[in-house]
Design a protein around this motif. Structure first.
Motif, PDB file in Angstrom:
ATOM      1  N   ALA A  66      47.027  -2.962  45.803  1.00  0.00           N
ATOM      2  CA  ALA A  66      45.714  -2.382  46.090  1.00  0.00           C
ATOM      3  C   ALA A  66      45.442  -1.148  45.235  1.00  0.00           C
ATOM      4  O   ALA A  66      44.291  -0.730  45.080  1.00  0.00           O
ATOM      5  CB  ALA A  66      45.615  -2.023  47.570  1.00  0.00           C
ATOM      6  N   MET A  67      46.499  -0.568  44.675  1.00  0.00           N
ATOM      7  CA  MET A  67      46.286   0.627  43.845  1.00  0.00           C
ATOM      8  C   MET A  67      45.504   0.280  42.579  1.00  0.00           C
ATOM      9  O   MET A  67      44.830   1.137  42.007  1.00  0.00           O
ATOM     10  CB  MET A  67      47.631   1.273  43.464  1.00  0.00           C
ATOM     11  N   ALA A 115      43.785   2.158  49.698  1.00  0.00           N
ATOM     12  CA  ALA A 115      44.943   1.290  49.429  1.00  0.00           C
ATOM     13  C   ALA A 115      45.844   1.231  50.650  1.00  0.00           C
ATOM     14  O   ALA A 115      46.414   0.184  50.972  1.00  0.00           O
ATOM     15  CB  ALA A 115      45.712   1.792  48.214  1.00  0.00           C
ATOM     16  N   ASN A 150      41.958   0.317  43.463  1.00  0.00           N
ATOM     17  CA  ASN A 150      41.705   1.666  43.945  1.00  0.00           C
ATOM     18  C   ASN A 150      41.429   2.642  42.793  1.00  0.00           C
ATOM     19  O   ASN A 150      40.431   3.372  42.793  1.00  0.00           O
ATOM     20  CB  ASN A 150      42.923   2.128  44.765  1.00  0.00           C
ATOM     21  N   ALA A 161      39.945  -1.885  48.473  1.00  0.00           N
ATOM     22  CA  ALA A 161      40.436  -0.664  47.830  1.00  0.00           C
ATOM     23  C   ALA A 161      39.590  -0.289  46.613  1.00  0.00           C
ATOM     24  O   ALA A 161      39.802   0.758  46.015  1.00  0.00           O
ATOM     25  CB  ALA A 161      41.895  -0.837  47.420  1.00  0.00           C
ATOM     26  N   ILE A 198      42.614  -6.651  49.094  1.00  0.00           N
ATOM     27  CA  ILE A 198      42.735  -5.559  48.107  1.00  0.00           C
ATOM     28  C   ILE A 198      41.385  -5.198  47.487  1.00  0.00           C
ATOM     29  O   ILE A 198      41.232  -4.126  46.918  1.00  0.00           O
ATOM     30  CB  ILE A 198      43.781  -5.835  47.001  1.00  0.00           C
TER      31      ILE A 198
END
Lengths: 374, 87
Positions: free
Chosen positions: A351-352, A331, A355, A322, A319
């Motif tokens: 992963a957001m 992501a 990100n 990202a 992650i």
């Protein structure tokens, strides 16, 4: 008859066809390649298509569409030079972005910061390759994978490089699924990539409302130069999360950002005249952009590995990749790579966090450059 | 109906669900329904999040006993999607 021929010759002579230079022809070719990538290959079509068309129009001799008095000249002068359009785009992005995954696991904010490493690395590399420090900063910001920020900074520091920087920034965003996986696989073990992450605690609406307000105050006080970008981003986000400005939120993330995107991308395409774009510098910028991008990915993944160890194997290092902005493409890459290692692995929402932190990170990096070099 | 070999599949992330009688978003074939036997790693549902279709796979060869969600539903992480029985 002779009158007809004379008229025909004079029309041809004053028209664009006979005045086409080799440079114009190459640039029209570049525009057609970009149009092909956008339409047939789906490379960021919402951005690359209007950029390519702007480039095509800018290379029609005699039209002067990018010269003083031309349509794209006004888009550029009133929209980009004033920095209005990139900031409005940021307001739209703020409205589109759910910072929930970041707030649920605030430590991932650091991954978004680590992924700015490539930006600073590329700046030193660009300086070594002969670019002056202001140009180097504009090129390096490509590594943040954030188009509006790259445009914002380049217009302020090195406007003559705008076309190349914008094209590199936007095309590399489409190449995220090609550039990132090899870097991720190189730096992580199969066991690390298999790590399934637990769902974080839910985030309260109050936290989501306070976040844009607090971030705007803190980030803008620390780095006043970043106020237009971060301020607009956070305003857009507050429109989304406050729950009382639904109409404004819908416009900001819909029609407004669409209209502004058309104006901004056409203005960028308009800067891609043969004389400014067809230079060795452009090739260097494209190469440096790719390096910046790969190193940024590596920076995020390496800090991800540190988190993996510190958390006792609970945070999947993928992650970290990202942390380069490119929302949500980076992501998605994490999701795909995680699931390849373990079909039970769903990293998308985890992963957001890094990100969206990357978006703020890149804006802050741009603010640092402006403070130091502006 | 449930026995020692039954297990559940839950949503792994929030998003819009596609499940039987919905269709596979890419192949446009029918997704498996109650009574069907699914192979290990066969797609049993999809959850769309961030404009991405995320496949939900069966971990082992199993028969679908019950489906607890419907296509188009917005699911949250952890929501029960289906009960299966290992075969």
């Amino acid at each position: 008859m002779s009158l007809f021929l004379e008229t025909l010759v004079s029309v041809l002579a004053s028209g664009g066809l006979l005045n086409l230079t080799i440079g114009n022809i190459i640039m029209i070719g570049v525009a057609i390649v970009l149009l092909y990538l956008a339409i047939s290959k789906g490379f960021e079509p919402l951005l690359l298509l209007p950029i390519a068309f702007g480039c095509l129009l800018a290379n029609i001799p005699g039209a002067g569409i990018s010269d003083e008095g031309g349509l794209l000249y006004y888009f550029y002068t009133y929209g980009l030079e004033t920095e209005i359009l990139p900031c409005l785009i940021f307001m739209g992005i703020g409205a589109m972005t759910d910072f929930g995954p970041l707030l649920a696991r605030p430590v991932t904010f650091l991954l978004g910061a680590a992924a700015q490493f490539g930006v600073f690395f590329a700046m030193f590399l660009a300086s070594a390759l002969g670019f002056n420090i202001r140009e180097a900063a504009s090129i390096a910001i490509i590594g943040g994978a954030d188009g509006p920020t790259a445009i914002y900074l380049t217009v302020k520091l090195a406007p003559h490089l705008l076309g190349a920087v914008a094209v590199a920034a936007y095309s590399y965003m489409s190449l995220v699924p090609l550039i990132q996986p090899p870097v991720i696989r190189l730096l992580t073990t199969q066991k690390e990539r298999e790590t399934v992450m637990e769902d974080p605690k839910p985030v309260s609406q109050t936290t989501k409302i306070l976040f844009p307000i607090v971030t705007a105050i803190v980030a803008c006080l620390l780095l006043p130069d970043t106020t237009p970008l971060v301020g607009c981003l956070m305003l857009g986000n507050l429109l989304r999360e406050s729950g009382v400005t639904d109409r404004l939120f819908k416009t900001a993330q819909g029609e407004m950002i669409n209209i502004v995107t058309i104006l901004l991308t056409l203005a960028v395409g308009g800067t891609m005249g043969a004389d400014t774009f067809l230079t060795v510098a452009t090739l260097k910028i494209l190469a440096l952009g790719a390096i910046a991008f790969a190193v940024s990915t590596a920076g995020g993944v390496l800090l991800g590995k540190v988190f993996y160890v510190l958390s006792g194997g609970k945070i999947n290092p993928i992650i970290g990749a990202a942390g380069v902005s490119a929302v949500p493409m980076a992501a998605r890459v994490c999701q795909v790579e995680g699931q390849k290692a373990n079909p039970e692995n769903f990293l998308l929402m985890h992963a957001m966090g890094p990100n969206v932190a990357g978006v703020i990170g890149t804006a802050v990096a741009a603010g640092c450059f402006l403070t130091l070099l502006g | 109906m449930k026995n020692g070999n039954s297990f559940e599949i839950r949503a792994k992330l929030p998003g819009e669900l596609t499940i039987h009688p919905g269709k596979h978003p890419m192949k446009k074939t029918d997704l498996p329904g109650v009574g069907d036997i699914v192979e290990p790693r066969q797609e049993v549902a999809f959850i769309e999040a961030m404009k991405m279709q995320n496949q939900i796979l069966s971990p082992k060869k199993a028969k679908i006993l019950e489906i607890h969600a419907t296509t188009g539903e917005m699911v949250k992480s952890g929501d029960l999607l289906m009960t299966l029985e290992e075969v």
